[in-house]
Design an enzyme around this catalytic site. Sequence first.
Site, PDB file in Angstrom:
ATOM      1  NE  ARG A 211      13.174 -10.967   7.244  1.00 22.22           N
ATOM      2  CZ  ARG A 211      12.538 -11.029   6.223  1.00 22.22           C
ATOM      3  NH1 ARG A 211      11.501 -10.352   5.935  1.00 22.22           N
ATOM      4  NH2 ARG A 211      12.702 -11.900   5.211  1.00 22.22           N
ATOM      5  CG  PHE A 227       1.707  -2.520   8.191  1.00 20.08           C
ATOM      6  CD1 PHE A 227       0.247  -2.596   7.775  1.00 20.08           C
ATOM      7  CD2 PHE A 227       2.202  -1.506   8.537  1.00 20.08           C
ATOM      8  CE1 PHE A 227      -0.420  -1.456   7.736  1.00 20.08           C
ATOM      9  CE2 PHE A 227       1.609  -0.177   8.468  1.00 20.08           C
ATOM     10  CZ  PHE A 227       0.019  -0.185   8.236  1.00 20.08           C
ATOM     11  CG  ASP A 249      -0.820  -8.283   9.897  1.00 15.85           C
ATOM     12  OD1 ASP A 249       0.333  -7.875   9.462  1.00 15.85           O
ATOM     13  OD2 ASP A 249      -1.905  -8.740   9.226  1.00 15.85           O
ATOM     14  CB  CYS A 339       7.136  -2.875  -1.002  1.00 21.60           C
ATOM     15  SG  CYS A 339       5.227  -2.902  -0.374  1.00 21.60           S
TER      16      CYS A 339
END
Length: 395
Positions: A211, A227, A249, A339
Amino acid sequence: MTPQLFLAKGREKSLLRRHPWIFSRAIARIEGKPQLGDTVDILDAQGQFIARGAYSPQSQIRARVWTFESDEQIDSAFFIRRLEQAQQLRSMLAARDNLTGYRLIAAESDGLPGITIDRYDNVLVCQLLSAGADAQRDNLVAALRHCYPECAIYERSDVAVRKKEGLKLRTGLLHGELPADLEICEHGVRIGVDVEKGHKTGFYLDQRDSRFAAMKYFKDQNVLNCFSYTGGFGLYALKAGAKMVRNVDVSQLALDTAKANCQRNAFDLSRAEFLNADVFALLRQYRDEGQKFDVVVMDPPKFAESKAQLNGACRGYKDINMLAMQILKPGGVLLSYSCSGLMEQNLFQKILADAAIDAGRDVQFIERFGQAADHPILSTYPEGFYLKGFACLVR
């Protein structure tokens, strides 16, 4: 007497290199009658001590190593030592990056297999994902209370992987009281955290470094944050001076929290949008309508939980990144992440390259990302590397 696991001949090699897992096929015999989560000694075929670990009779990973030292007992003092060692790194990072939230224990990478602990201000959230971790709950809590007497302790062991270990899902307060409003700070950004109902332990701490690194791409840009969850990348985009940030989202609760997080930071809400939508469908709609963005952030949940799901995950990552590339202006930037631990970095890069071909766009990889520094990767446990990402310049 401590039960003993004798390895088949030649199966000790990975343990001698200090990898912490013993698979079922590596075990020749067991002496004693260890129960779920019990501490066992692991010996080679000649009976020489190699390690001490936790027994899990229902898992393919039949034992996980606590220690390679024969004179080290697994008690509350053991957990205190591990916590103090882990805190040394986190204290440095907290001071450097102005953190009040960080991962305190990263399971095997911090010498505590199956245990994840995140700190959110004065709340410690534990996930106990292995039989050994579950069996040592009392010793762990005693150690946490010793090291962090000011902190409440909450358990979020509600992850499906526990079922593979023969464990039931479990959540609840283990010590103290939860505050009515829990907030953390990272790099000057204020973020509200719901440890009871939020994803994982409440927030995605592992993307903190990404970030921060992404801020340079946001200034004066129109950003689509896919997301978005509770707005992590969107908050940093607003802090960096983005012209507009659209957070997308499927969870309205997450979007409401994202909006509240914008308000916590006194960001201009006229520059932020919060859209409840399916990302795959929305990207196709934007492509068909000809909508374009300067920056797209693609940070989806894990697509592959097992090797059997990897091929499907590859298709999913390729499809969604192809769509993202198609709605970027020429010279725009795609920040794309995975991830999924089973998704190797080189494979993910190849998927993005294939997506670029299908999108009809030329793409240059200009930056790589990984999990934040409080999610270290133990040199003898490469499986600890799971989060990877790329900044892609899309022509």
